[in-house]
Design a protein around this motif. Structure first.
Motif, short mmCIF file in Angstrom:
data_model
loop_
_atom_site.label_atom_id
_atom_site.label_comp_id
_atom_site.label_asym_id
_atom_site.label_seq_id
_atom_site.Cartn_x
_atom_site.Cartn_y
_atom_site.Cartn_z
N GLY A 196 0.79 -1.23 0.00
CA GLY A 196 0.00 0.00 0.00
C GLY A 196 0.82 1.28 0.00
N LYS A 197 2.14 1.17 -0.27
CA LYS A 197 3.01 2.34 -0.14
C LYS A 197 3.81 2.67 -1.39
CE LYS A 197 3.62 1.48 4.76
NZ LYS A 197 4.55 1.25 5.84
N SER A 198 4.00 1.73 -2.30
CA SER A 198 4.90 1.98 -3.43
C SER A 198 4.17 2.56 -4.64
CB SER A 198 5.58 0.67 -3.86
OG SER A 198 4.68 -0.15 -4.59
N LYS A 199 4.94 2.96 -5.62
CA LYS A 199 4.40 3.34 -6.91
C LYS A 199 3.87 2.07 -7.57
CE LYS A 199 7.76 6.98 -7.83
NZ LYS A 199 8.83 7.43 -8.73
N ILE A 200 2.93 2.25 -8.48
CA ILE A 200 2.47 1.12 -9.30
C ILE A 200 3.46 1.01 -10.44
CG2 ILE A 200 0.63 0.28 -10.79
CD1 ILE A 200 -1.32 1.61 -8.81
N ILE A 201 4.14 -0.12 -10.50
CA ILE A 201 5.29 -0.25 -11.40
C ILE A 201 4.94 -0.61 -12.83
CG2 ILE A 201 6.89 -0.73 -9.51
CD1 ILE A 201 6.74 -3.70 -10.27
N LYS A 202 3.74 -1.09 -13.10
CA LYS A 202 3.39 -1.52 -14.45
C LYS A 202 3.40 -0.37 -15.45
CE LYS A 202 -1.61 -1.13 -14.27
NZ LYS A 202 -2.33 -0.84 -15.46
N ASP A 203 3.23 0.84 -14.98
CA ASP A 203 3.19 2.00 -15.87
C ASP A 203 4.56 2.66 -16.04
OD1 ASP A 203 0.42 1.66 -16.21
OD2 ASP A 203 0.01 2.80 -14.39
N MET A 204 5.57 2.13 -15.38
CA MET A 204 6.92 2.69 -15.49
C MET A 204 7.62 2.13 -16.73
SD MET A 204 8.01 2.37 -11.45
CE MET A 204 9.61 3.14 -11.58
N SER A 205 8.50 2.93 -17.30
CA SER A 205 9.29 2.45 -18.44
C SER A 205 10.39 1.53 -17.94
CB SER A 205 9.91 3.64 -19.18
OG SER A 205 10.94 4.22 -18.39
N ALA A 206 10.99 0.79 -18.87
CA ALA A 206 12.11 -0.09 -18.51
C ALA A 206 13.24 0.74 -17.91
CB ALA A 206 12.57 -0.88 -19.72
N ALA A 207 13.50 1.92 -18.46
CA ALA A 207 14.57 2.78 -17.94
C ALA A 207 14.26 3.23 -16.51
CB ALA A 207 14.76 3.98 -18.85
N GLN A 208 13.02 3.58 -16.24
CA GLN A 208 12.64 4.01 -14.89
C GLN A 208 12.76 2.85 -13.89
OE1 GLN A 208 8.72 5.38 -16.09
NE2 GLN A 208 9.23 7.47 -15.41
N ILE A 209 12.36 1.67 -14.31
CA ILE A 209 12.45 0.51 -13.44
C ILE A 209 13.91 0.16 -13.17
CG2 ILE A 209 11.96 -1.97 -13.25
CD1 ILE A 209 9.40 -1.33 -14.98
N THR A 210 14.73 0.21 -14.21
CA THR A 210 16.15 -0.07 -14.05
C THR A 210 16.79 0.93 -13.09
OG1 THR A 210 16.30 -1.05 -16.25
CG2 THR A 210 18.35 -0.26 -15.28
N THR A 211 16.48 2.20 -13.26
CA THR A 211 17.01 3.24 -12.38
C THR A 211 16.58 2.99 -10.93
OG1 THR A 211 17.06 4.88 -14.14
CG2 THR A 211 16.98 5.73 -11.88
N ALA A 212 15.31 2.64 -10.75
CA ALA A 212 14.81 2.39 -9.40
C ALA A 212 15.50 1.18 -8.77
CB ALA A 212 13.30 2.18 -9.43
N LEU A 213 15.58 0.08 -9.50
CA LEU A 213 16.19 -1.13 -8.94
C LEU A 213 17.66 -0.94 -8.63
CD1 LEU A 213 14.43 -3.92 -11.05
CD2 LEU A 213 13.93 -3.20 -8.71
N LYS A 214 18.38 -0.28 -9.53
CA LYS A 214 19.80 -0.02 -9.27
C LYS A 214 19.95 0.95 -8.10
CE LYS A 214 21.73 -1.13 -13.77
NZ LYS A 214 22.50 -0.63 -14.93
#
Length: 100
Positions: free
Chosen positions: A46-64
């Motif tokens: 109940g606290k994070s962003k919804i990740i399905k709408d993020m681009s691959a670049a945004q997800i990569t940046t977040a995970l790294k």
């Protein structure tokens, strides 16, 4: 003829690598799905962003960023533990899988 065979072999190899990476992304994402949902449609805990709408670049940046401690808010410590063992190729595979 030899050059044609090399080109064909290269194309086959690239196709295998792409299919393999997508398969790994799906397999790696399975541990994420319990919080983020099967398609990344849920706000984790109940606290994070919804990740399905993020681009691959945004997800990569977040995970790294979670991995090196430079990204995140409330779930920063939790996510750092989740991504600590992932290498760059695995992070890219997960990002590609989620952002489809």
């Amino acid at each position: 003829m030899k050059k044609s065979l090399m080109v064909l072999a290269t194309l086959i190899a690239l196709g295998f690598v792409s299919a393999h990476a997508a398969e790994d992304g799906a397999a790696l994402y399975k541990k994420c799905a319990s919080c983020h949902g099967p398609a990344g449609e849920k706000a984790a805990l109940g606290k994070s962003k919804i990740i399905k709408d993020m681009s691959a670049a945004q997800i990569t940046t977040a995970l790294k960023g979670y991995k090196d401690g430079s990204y995140g808010a409330a779930q920063k410590a939790l996510m750092k533990g989740q991504v600590a063992s992932l290498n760059d190729a695995q992070i890219s595979a997960i990002a590609a899988h989620i952002s489809k």
